[in-house]
Design an enzyme around this catalytic site. Structure first.
Site, PDB file in Angstrom:
ATOM      1  N   HIS A 188     -29.831 -56.761  16.409  1.00 14.36           N
ATOM      2  CA  HIS A 188     -30.998 -57.266  17.156  1.00 14.36           C
ATOM      3  C   HIS A 188     -31.752 -56.093  17.777  1.00 14.36           C
ATOM      4  O   HIS A 188     -31.856 -55.971  19.000  1.00 14.36           O
ATOM      5  CB  HIS A 188     -30.550 -58.285  18.205  1.00 14.36           C
ATOM      6  CG  HIS A 188     -30.050 -59.559  17.608  1.00 14.36           C
ATOM      7  ND1 HIS A 188     -30.855 -60.666  17.413  1.00 14.36           N
ATOM      8  CD2 HIS A 188     -28.820 -59.897  17.148  1.00 14.36           C
ATOM      9  CE1 HIS A 188     -30.138 -61.632  16.856  1.00 14.36           C
ATOM     10  NE2 HIS A 188     -28.904 -61.191  16.674  1.00 14.36           N
ATOM     11  N   ASP A 242     -21.805 -66.003   9.594  1.00  8.94           N
ATOM     12  CA  ASP A 242     -22.636 -66.126  10.800  1.00  8.94           C
ATOM     13  C   ASP A 242     -22.834 -67.607  11.119  1.00  8.94           C
ATOM     14  O   ASP A 242     -23.884 -68.020  11.625  1.00  8.94           O
ATOM     15  CB  ASP A 242     -23.979 -65.423  10.610  1.00  8.94           C
ATOM     16  CG  ASP A 242     -24.727 -65.222  11.929  1.00  8.94           C
ATOM     17  OD1 ASP A 242     -24.092 -65.312  12.996  1.00  8.94           O
ATOM     18  OD2 ASP A 242     -25.958 -64.992  11.891  1.00  8.94           O
TER      19      ASP A 242
END
Length: 397
Positions: free
Chosen positions: A197, A280
């Site tokens: 991120h 994920d």
């Protein structure tokens, strides 16, 4: 008396290739023999693979939930049900993964992990916790809750690490103020810092790699590519991961997050030895729901599930995967045109090496844990064995 098991009459996937009509012998949960013939073993429980593949179990180093539960629910039941759900699809070991939250929320989830880990006998083995955040770039937050995103706080992360020893991996944005010191510190504690991120450029990533950020979290998702600053172009995290030969990457191979050309590109550049397949997955994995919640069931983000993936309600962004490990394998074979042996390496041996458990996980060789999966040509899982214990067995032939 030692407990012995023998799995025979299967296509055995080994580091050196596929052995037809292979046999594997297990003693007290550990592999003690591997061969190309039906090995004679006295007093062994025999399992006929019926011509199916005999594969090392899959290791998911980035997973948030499944079966209607999320690790951020911070309940023992959630941890155990997620582990049991993913074991049904071939995952024999995993890193339970958090989302951005308060310090108190992280500590609560970590405390529950400790309790759940002691009781987890019917699901994927826990190999430690993965903290995903909260030290992220706000511009690359994806579906992470922006109100919890912040820069690394030494007082906060040092206190967390003083209170628990179960963290195995911590994902952060390396360009943030204090992120290099954070990486050095967690690395000194035996924890893997990972790039995630992030809006970093190549120069940031090189500094981070040098202090231990050797893994790129869900490559292509929530990270920078080539950017321009004052008319000049800079390589982003994606290009950096390709350029740094020794950097590992993980990819969500659900068939939605990355299209076939990008899957092929990652495989071509990084190869099976540096690429790990991850789900994920959020709580809707292993279910048939069309609406769900990302994160804690009471305060998390509402999402929709369609086209085989979780999305924000306005459909502007993905909000997590609903994949299980068998789907990862099918995607790499069918969309990326990767061989079964290389695909299994990316689902087992490579993640084992990334986590430093390659001495006991990831391959069907003598001396390693009997984490074994049986599946057919369509990657339908018929048996999952974890440390010699069968947690899923289908009676279908």
């Amino acid at each position: 008396m030692p407990q012995r098991q023998k799995i025979y009459n299967g296509k055995l996937i080994t580091p050196s290739g596929i052995i037809p009509q292979g046999t594997i012998v297990i003693t007290d949960g550990v592999i003690t023999d591997v061969g190309q013939k039906n090995i004679e073993v006295n007093d062994a429980i025999e399992i006929d693979a019926q011509g199916k593949y005999i594969s090392p179990g899959f290791i998911d180093i980035h997973v948030h939930g499944g079966g209607g539960y999320d690790f951020m629910d911070a309940q023992e039941t959630a941890f155990l049900k997620i582990a049991e759900t993913h074991a049904q699809y071939g995952t024999t070991a995993m890193l339970p993964t958090t989302l951005t939250s308060t310090k108190e929320g992280m500590l609560q989830t970590l405390a529950v992990y400790e309790e759940a880990n002691r009781k987890n006998t019917n699901g994927s083995q826990f190999l430690g916790m993965h903290l995903e955040g909260p030290y992220f770039a706000l511009s690359q937050r994806g579906a992470q809750d922006p109100k919890y995103i912040r820069n690394p706080d030494p007082e906060e992360y040092r206190d967390i690490l003083a209170k628990t020893s179960c963290i195995r991996r911590w994902s952060a944005a390396p360009e943030l103020e204090g992120a290099i010191e954070f990486g050095k510190y967690v690395k000194s504690k035996g924890i893997l810092p990972a790039v995630a991120h992030t809006d970093a450029i190549y120069e940031d990533v090189i500094k981070a790699f040098d202090v231990g950020y050797t893994l790129a979290t869900h490559l292509y998702s929530a990270m920078s590519g080539v950017t321009r600053r004052n008319a000049f172009r800079y390589a982003g995290v994606i290009e950096s991961a390709f350029l740094i030969d020794d950097m590992d990457v993980e990819i969500i191979t659900d068939g939605a997050h990355l299209p076939a050309p990008l899957l092929k590109l990652v495989y071509k550049i990084k190869g099976p030895d540096r690429t790990a397949l991850i789900t994920d997955a959020m709580r809707a994995a292993g279910t048939n729901v069309t609406e769900s919640v990302l994160g804690n069931k009471d305060v998390g983000l509402k999402v929709i599930v369609e086209d085989g993936v979780a999305k924000l309600p306005d459909r502007t962004s993905f909000a997590g995967s609903v994949a299980t490990a068998d789907r990862l394998i099918r995607t790499m074979i069918s969309m990326a045109e990767v061989s079964l042996t290389d695909t299994i390496k990316m689902a087992a041996a490579t993640p084992a090496r990334i986590l430093g458990v390659q001495d006991r996980k990831g391959e069907l060789v003598v001396g390693k844990d009997a984490d074994i999966v049986l599946f057919d040509d369509a990657i339908n899982i018929s048996m999952t064995m974890i440390g010699g214990r069968i947690v899923r067995q289908s009676k279908r032939k």
